[in-house]
Design a protein around this motif. Structure first.
Motif, PDB file in Angstrom:
ATOM      1  N   LYS A   1       1.095  -1.125   0.177  1.00 36.70           N
ATOM      2  CA  LYS A   1       0.066  -0.022  -0.126  1.00 36.70           C
ATOM      3  C   LYS A   1       1.067   1.046  -0.363  1.00 36.70           C
ATOM      4  O   LYS A   1       0.832   2.072  -0.305  1.00 36.70           O
ATOM      5  CB  LYS A   1      -1.490   0.065   1.813  1.00 36.70           C
ATOM      6  N   ALA A   2       1.574   1.140   0.742  1.00 27.95           N
ATOM      7  CA  ALA A   2       3.029   2.732   0.849  1.00 27.95           C
ATOM      8  C   ALA A   2       3.944   3.007  -0.106  1.00 27.95           C
ATOM      9  O   ALA A   2       3.876   4.195  -0.989  1.00 27.95           O
ATOM     10  CB  ALA A   2       3.531   2.492   1.778  1.00 27.95           C
ATOM     11  N   LEU A   3       3.850   1.648  -0.505  1.00 26.73           N
ATOM     12  CA  LEU A   3       4.651   2.005  -2.132  1.00 26.73           C
ATOM     13  C   LEU A   3       4.058   2.157  -3.321  1.00 26.73           C
ATOM     14  O   LEU A   3       4.818   2.703  -4.754  1.00 26.73           O
ATOM     15  CB  LEU A   3       5.852   1.031  -1.920  1.00 26.73           C
ATOM     16  N   ALA A   4       2.697   1.616  -3.592  1.00 27.39           N
ATOM     17  CA  ALA A   4       2.067   2.120  -4.790  1.00 27.39           C
ATOM     18  C   ALA A   4       1.943   3.264  -5.135  1.00 27.39           C
ATOM     19  O   ALA A   4       2.461   3.360  -6.458  1.00 27.39           O
ATOM     20  CB  ALA A   4       0.415   1.105  -4.330  1.00 27.39           C
ATOM     21  N   PRO A   5       2.395   4.613  -4.663  1.00 26.08           N
ATOM     22  CA  PRO A   5       2.560   5.454  -5.050  1.00 26.08           C
ATOM     23  C   PRO A   5       3.270   6.009  -6.059  1.00 26.08           C
ATOM     24  O   PRO A   5       3.648   6.626  -6.555  1.00 26.08           O
ATOM     25  CB  PRO A   5       1.597   5.775  -4.327  1.00 26.08           C
TER      26      PRO A   5
ATOM     27  N   GLU B   1      13.262   7.635  -2.486  1.00 26.72           N
ATOM     28  CA  GLU B   1      11.875   8.015  -1.724  1.00 26.72           C
ATOM     29  C   GLU B   1      10.851   6.653  -0.785  1.00 26.72           C
ATOM     30  O   GLU B   1      10.780   6.589  -0.332  1.00 26.72           O
ATOM     31  CB  GLU B   1      10.844   8.816  -2.861  1.00 26.72           C
ATOM     32  N   ALA B   2      11.226   5.608  -2.072  1.00 26.02           N
ATOM     33  CA  ALA B   2      10.802   4.546  -1.791  1.00 26.02           C
ATOM     34  C   ALA B   2      11.227   3.531  -0.684  1.00 26.02           C
ATOM     35  O   ALA B   2      10.474   3.172   0.292  1.00 26.02           O
ATOM     36  CB  ALA B   2      11.042   3.537  -3.076  1.00 26.02           C
ATOM     37  N   GLU B   3      12.758   3.723  -0.306  1.00 27.94           N
ATOM     38  CA  GLU B   3      13.005   3.231   0.514  1.00 27.94           C
ATOM     39  C   GLU B   3      13.141   3.844   1.907  1.00 27.94           C
ATOM     40  O   GLU B   3      13.088   3.303   3.040  1.00 27.94           O
ATOM     41  CB  GLU B   3      15.009   3.400   0.329  1.00 27.94           C
ATOM     42  N   ARG B   4      12.844   5.735   1.856  1.00 23.09           N
ATOM     43  CA  ARG B   4      12.420   6.034   2.427  1.00 23.09           C
ATOM     44  C   ARG B   4      10.654   5.736   3.691  1.00 23.09           C
ATOM     45  O   ARG B   4      11.061   5.747   4.975  1.00 23.09           O
ATOM     46  CB  ARG B   4      12.249   7.451   2.215  1.00 23.09           C
ATOM     47  N   VAL B   5      10.221   5.763   2.184  1.00 15.44           N
ATOM     48  CA  VAL B   5       9.103   4.233   3.002  1.00 15.44           C
ATOM     49  C   VAL B   5       9.010   3.185   3.578  1.00 15.44           C
ATOM     50  O   VAL B   5       8.164   3.029   4.585  1.00 15.44           O
ATOM     51  CB  VAL B   5       7.715   4.635   1.503  1.00 15.44           C
TER      52      VAL B   5
ATOM     53  N   LEU C   1      11.254   2.472   5.392  1.00 18.72           N
ATOM     54  CA  LEU C   1      11.937   2.312   6.417  1.00 18.72           C
ATOM     55  C   LEU C   1      10.424   2.825   7.429  1.00 18.72           C
ATOM     56  O   LEU C   1      10.276   2.102   8.661  1.00 18.72           O
ATOM     57  CB  LEU C   1      12.881   3.233   6.163  1.00 18.72           C
ATOM     58  N   GLU C   2      10.001   3.540   7.018  1.00 21.66           N
ATOM     59  CA  GLU C   2       8.368   3.743   7.345  1.00 21.66           C
ATOM     60  C   GLU C   2       7.662   3.164   7.726  1.00 21.66           C
ATOM     61  O   GLU C   2       7.345   3.234   8.955  1.00 21.66           O
ATOM     62  CB  GLU C   2       7.943   5.829   7.278  1.00 21.66           C
TER      63      GLU C   2
ATOM     64  N   PHE D   1       5.622  -1.246  11.986  1.00 22.90           N
ATOM     65  CA  PHE D   1       5.163  -2.396  11.772  1.00 22.90           C
ATOM     66  C   PHE D   1       5.813  -2.919  13.247  1.00 22.90           C
ATOM     67  O   PHE D   1       5.427  -3.829  14.148  1.00 22.90           O
ATOM     68  CB  PHE D   1       5.326  -3.210  10.777  1.00 22.90           C
ATOM     69  N   LEU D   2       7.000  -2.516  13.589  1.00 21.90           N
ATOM     70  CA  LEU D   2       7.948  -2.842  14.373  1.00 21.90           C
ATOM     71  C   LEU D   2       8.193  -2.308  16.540  1.00 21.90           C
ATOM     72  O   LEU D   2       8.578  -2.328  17.052  1.00 21.90           O
ATOM     73  CB  LEU D   2       9.231  -3.048  14.115  1.00 21.90           C
TER      74      LEU D   2
END
Length: 133
Positions: free
Chosen positions: A22-26, A101-105, A107-108, A113-114
């Motif tokens: 979901k987070a990477l889709a954009p 940007e995707a790597e930042r997302v 990690l968030e 999650f953790l």
């Protein structure tokens, strides 16, 4: 069932994968795409076979993944400047900015999650220990 380690790991992975998807889709990526970009960005230019080996995926699967990334303008296949007989895969400028940007997302998402865990870093270390790393 919830006492079984395999069950727990499978379902935790499914929830993490769903959140990351979901987070990477954009950004036009999924988790597998991001893994490929991550392998490519991490060091010297790699051949398609070397990318597959680094990710521990079948060499036929990596071709399809790279084709999709290339069609979207994230990667290019080029002749190696060191060995003209060898092709390497490199990130384009769009691929690099999208990866960043995707790597930042990612990690968030992992951080959120953790968050319920008392020691998320220890959890990662324990998983690495189980993998023999």
């Amino acid at each position: 069932m919830s006492d079984r380690l395999g069950y727990l790991l499978k379902h935790v992975l499914a929830e993490l994968t769903e959140a990351q998807t979901k987070a990477l889709a954009p950004h036009g990526l999924n988790g597998r795409d991001l893994a490929v970009l991550s392998a490519i960005v991490a060091g010297e230019p790699l051949s398609q076979l070397e990318v597959a080996a680094r990710l521990r995926v079948d060499r036929t699967s990596i071709g399809d993944l790279l084709d999709g990334l290339e069609e979207r303008g994230f990667v290019e296949r080029r002749r190696s400047p060191e060995d003209r007989r060898r092709n390497v895969v490199v990130l384009t400028s769009l691929g690099q900015s999208t990866f960043d940007e995707a790597e930042r997302v990612r990690l968030e998402v992992e951080h959120e999650f953790l968050a319920p865990l008392a020691a998320p870093d220890r959890f990662r270390d324990d998983l690495r220990l189980l993998l023999g790393e």
